[in-house]
Design an enzyme around this catalytic site. Structure first.
Site, short mmCIF file in Angstrom:
data_model
loop_
_atom_site.label_atom_id
_atom_site.label_comp_id
_atom_site.label_asym_id
_atom_site.label_seq_id
_atom_site.Cartn_x
_atom_site.Cartn_y
_atom_site.Cartn_z
N HIS A 188 0.82 -1.27 0.12
CA HIS A 188 -0.05 0.02 0.03
C HIS A 188 0.62 1.34 -0.14
O HIS A 188 0.58 2.28 -0.50
CB HIS A 188 -0.95 0.10 1.19
CG HIS A 188 -2.03 -1.06 1.25
ND1 HIS A 188 -3.21 -1.09 0.43
CD2 HIS A 188 -2.05 -2.39 1.87
CE1 HIS A 188 -3.79 -2.23 0.64
NE2 HIS A 188 -3.10 -2.95 1.51
N HIS B 69 -10.34 -11.12 2.43
CA HIS B 69 -11.16 -10.79 3.64
C HIS B 69 -12.38 -11.42 3.65
O HIS B 69 -13.45 -10.58 3.52
CB HIS B 69 -11.29 -9.09 3.69
CG HIS B 69 -9.90 -8.30 3.88
ND1 HIS B 69 -9.41 -8.08 5.02
CD2 HIS B 69 -9.05 -7.91 3.06
CE1 HIS B 69 -8.33 -7.51 5.07
NE2 HIS B 69 -7.91 -7.42 3.77
N HIS C 19 -3.29 -12.56 0.89
CA HIS C 19 -2.59 -12.98 1.99
C HIS C 19 -3.04 -14.13 2.83
O HIS C 19 -3.83 -13.91 3.92
CB HIS C 19 -2.29 -11.57 2.86
CG HIS C 19 -3.53 -10.72 3.21
ND1 HIS C 19 -4.81 -11.35 3.62
CD2 HIS C 19 -3.61 -9.53 3.08
CE1 HIS C 19 -5.66 -10.37 3.67
NE2 HIS C 19 -4.92 -9.03 3.41
N ASN D 243 -4.16 -14.78 6.54
CA ASN D 243 -4.76 -13.36 7.31
C ASN D 243 -6.11 -12.85 6.73
O ASN D 243 -6.23 -12.95 5.50
CB ASN D 243 -3.92 -12.23 7.19
CG ASN D 243 -2.45 -12.62 7.79
OD1 ASN D 243 -1.36 -12.65 6.95
ND2 ASN D 243 -2.35 -12.80 9.11
N GLY E 129 7.44 -12.20 9.37
CA GLY E 129 7.83 -12.41 10.71
C GLY E 129 6.93 -12.00 11.86
O GLY E 129 6.81 -12.32 13.07
N ASP F 103 2.65 -6.43 1.88
CA ASP F 103 1.36 -5.47 2.48
C ASP F 103 1.84 -4.29 3.30
O ASP F 103 1.25 -3.97 4.37
CB ASP F 103 0.41 -6.61 3.28
CG ASP F 103 -0.93 -6.05 3.72
OD1 ASP F 103 -1.28 -4.96 2.76
OD2 ASP F 103 -1.57 -6.75 4.24
N ALA G 171 -2.94 -4.14 11.03
CA ALA G 171 -2.95 -3.92 9.87
C ALA G 171 -1.74 -4.34 8.96
O ALA G 171 -1.51 -5.52 9.08
CB ALA G 171 -2.91 -2.16 9.97
#
Length: 386
Positions: A61, A197, A218, A221, A251, A276, A311
């Protein structure tokens, strides 16, 4: 012709390392002379440096106080310079969940930037990854819930038109958009549909992939996890052999064991390392904006101040590659594949990028045996940053 007579440990098209030499002409590799294959035990011995293809980040981003969704020329240029300076010569930045008109502005600006052509010292804009707005409020993560939408064919096509074909991925939560069996096939050939998401169960995710979705945003996540009775989106992604899966190996976002599991189960050809990264990347600890929400950066962690939700990262793909190799036990060959050739294949640009091969664009890195970058080249020209 610019011929480099030094010998390097070269990452070749077959995803193996060879001792060899290169030559560049008109910005492309004109000769790649591979003398012999190197075994894993030889990679970090000897004095020769590694010669790696320029990396590609298909999901980030921002950095240095700027976000792609700022919608300014300065922001895009700042991102592109930072990425190039860190060995990421191809980029596909991600959008946030924002109002439709604001997203159209961002996409239009990116289209203009792309049409201006390559700027040496700035990473190539190869695409755009639309993480929202067609996602789940249940798994929104750090996305702004005020702008989440149900799928709409007209809006999706407005995004594609505004970007001039730059949008390569469009995320959906299939459980929130039950007509996905109708609209995913209609988007084939226009854009990759990704699962993003999402609170979908295993069966719904499988059905979305069978309908034509081909990408997972991702992995692990903001999605249903791998459970022995409900394998979730993670299990569905692992089972569908044609699906690419993004992975944040900073990590923080994914435990090293799960990173190793992803490489083992998906195989080296389906994992794509991403960063990300947020605008707080390369910046001091403090408070930052993320799509109208406040994020606090503390060290390697960025969390929403409203609810503590994790985030994005403050890393970049080269750092993620190094973390995967040095701290997570991922072989260098597999990590490089996941950060260069796989994203190029997913974007459909592997005929030009992703490996050191005759005819491909000469975007590459020189790296020592400690994985410290010594030089970055774009179209055969060294960037004056070292």
């Amino acid at each position: 012709m610019d011929e480099d007579r030094k010998k390097y440990k070269i990452f070749a098209e077959d995803k193996k390392f060879y001792l060899g030499r290169i030559a560049v002409s008109d910005g492309r590799f004109s000769s790649v002379d591979l003398e012999r294959e190197l075994g894993d035990e030889e990679l970090f011995s000897g004095e020769e440096d590694f010669l790696l293809p320029g990396l590609i980040d298909i999901h980030f981003h921002g950095c240095l106080g700027k976000d792609f969704c700022d919608g300014t020329r300065e922001a895009v240029s700042t991102l592109a310079k930072y990425e190039a300076e860190h060995g990421i010569t191809g980029i596909c930045p991600a959008t946030l969940t924002l109002p439709v008109e604001e997203l159209e502005k961002v996409l239009g600006l990116a289209r203009t930037y792309r049409d201006e052509g390559l700027k040496i010292g700035e990473a190539r804009l190869l695409g755009i990854n639309m993480e929202g707005p067609f996602i789940s409020p249940v798994k929104k993560g750090a996305q702004n819930p005020n702008y989440i939408l149900k799928w709409d064919d007209r809006i999706a096509n407005r995004f594609l038109e505004a970007s001039g074909g730059l949008v390569k991925y469009m995320g959906i939560a299939p459980e929130e958009n039950p007509a996905f069996k109708d609209f995913i096939p209609k988007m084939q050939g226009k854009v990759r549909i990704s699962l993003a998401h999402t609170n979908a169960d295993f069966q719904t995710a499988v059905e979305a992939y069978r309908a034509g979705a081909s990408h997972a945003v991702h992995l692990f996540n903001a999605m249903t996890g791998l459970d022995h009775r409900n394998p979730g989106v993670v299990g569905a992604t692992m089972e569908q052999k044609e699906v690419f899966a993004e992975l944040i190996a900073d990590g923080v976002h994914v435990h090293p064991m799960m990173v190793r599991l992803a490489f083992t189960v998906l195989g080296e050809d389906r994992v794509i390392l991403i960063s990300d990264s947020l605008r707080s990347t390369g910046m001091p600890d403090g408070l930052y904006d993320l799509g109208g929400q406040e994020v606090e950066k503390k060290g390697k962690h960025c969390r929403l101040t409203s609810n503590g939700a994790l985030a994005g990262s403050v890393s970049n793909v080269y750092d993620c590659l190094c973390t995967a190799v040095k701290e997570m036990g991922i072989p260098l060959r597999k990590a490089v594949t996941a950060a260069s050739l796989n994203p190029a294949r997913s974007l459909g640009v592997d005929q030009d990028y992703g490996s050191i091969t005759v005819g491909k664009v000469a975007d590459y890195l020189i790296v020592d045996k400690d994985l410290k970058q010594k030089a970055v080249y774009q179209a055969g020209k060294i960037l004056p940053i070292f």
